[in-house]
Design a protein around this motif. Sequence first.
Motif, mmCIF file in Angstrom:
data_model
loop_
_atom_site.group_PDB
_atom_site.id
_atom_site.type_symbol
_atom_site.label_atom_id
_atom_site.label_comp_id
_atom_site.label_asym_id
_atom_site.label_seq_id
_atom_site.Cartn_x
_atom_site.Cartn_y
_atom_site.Cartn_z
ATOM 1 N N TYR A 60 15.409 73.493 32.409
ATOM 2 C CA TYR A 60 14.254 73.911 32.134
ATOM 3 C C TYR A 60 14.245 75.443 31.117
ATOM 4 O O TYR A 60 15.039 76.165 31.619
ATOM 5 C CB TYR A 60 13.513 74.329 33.484
ATOM 6 N N LEU A 70 10.119 73.288 28.306
ATOM 7 C CA LEU A 70 9.344 74.006 28.931
ATOM 8 C C LEU A 70 8.927 73.073 30.179
ATOM 9 O O LEU A 70 8.260 71.936 29.894
ATOM 10 C CB LEU A 70 8.146 74.612 28.147
ATOM 11 N N ARG A 71 8.964 73.460 31.334
ATOM 12 C CA ARG A 71 8.390 72.743 32.663
ATOM 13 C C ARG A 71 6.962 72.535 32.167
ATOM 14 O O ARG A 71 6.601 71.256 32.837
ATOM 15 C CB ARG A 71 8.540 73.759 34.131
ATOM 16 N N TYR A 103 8.564 80.849 23.727
ATOM 17 C CA TYR A 103 8.605 81.252 25.221
ATOM 18 C C TYR A 103 9.263 82.716 25.444
ATOM 19 O O TYR A 103 8.500 83.359 26.038
ATOM 20 C CB TYR A 103 9.587 80.177 25.993
ATOM 21 N N ASP A 146 12.119 77.539 31.520
ATOM 22 C CA ASP A 146 11.859 78.489 32.416
ATOM 23 C C ASP A 146 13.059 79.185 33.045
ATOM 24 O O ASP A 146 12.714 80.285 33.840
ATOM 25 C CB ASP A 146 10.901 77.910 33.426
#
Length: 290
Positions: free
Chosen positions: A146, A177-178, A284, A148
């Motif tokens: 992930y 990305l989740r 991100y 994240d």
Amino acid sequence: MSKILITGATGNLGKSVIHNLLKVIKPGDLAVLGRNAEKLENLKIVGVDVRIGDYNDYDSLLQAFQGIDKLYFVSGNDMLNRSKQHENVVNAAKVAGIKHIVYTSFLCENETKTSPISFITEDHIITENWLKVSGMKYTILKHNLYMDMLPIFIGEKVLETGTIYLPAGEGKAAFTLREDLAEVAAHILTTEGHENKEYDLTADKAYSYDEIATIISNISGKIIRYYSPSNEEFTKTLTEAGVPEEYIELFAGFSLAIGNGELDKTNSLIEQLIGRKSTSVEEYLEEIYS
């Protein structure tokens, strides 16, 4: 319309899948599973079928799975008990008459015990095999690491310390990305043609921590450098800093796997499935550090 049940409904992935599903199906066609009814009250209010169950409690799962056609099975995070929990889910789903399970597995190019993250992958491999011999239709979604998790691996004080300190060498990972994975899941749950397939869900580009340090430097205007210690030095340093052993094992394991090239697989499958490119690390990190 077949009835879909989402497990792990109070977790980040489950919540995101539910959000994406409610864009395309009626609340009454969706059921969710959780251990705490209060945390699911907001979904019950809008007409989602809330069911209470626990991976540790086979009977609760058997009851919760009644009348369900498709199950989105979010893998558990209790590493000590996960294998038994997953066995409970698969067995209860079969007895309850569920026709199709979509399972969140993990993408690692080394699935042997020689991998430094075999403690993560082992239960996934076992669960995949249970699904394949269950007689139910299955779709296995192999998630890469992930995106994240990057701020956690990097450290919350990276802008203060100016250092990323991880034993990943020059290896790269295709951080994914989740939210992208949740959108893929919603698509697969509401379209046909995914039965008895395995999907390697990963980003279309892999990044080293050296490249990530440069990206954060450009975004923040601060100089960030990447230092890759030996695993022994890394473990000693974090132990002396009071970091719990299980976190050290997790950080070291993923870093060593990256260094070994176990998480660098890339493809364009996410774009093929949802019609847009997977989120890049640059996009991100811009949100996190700008």
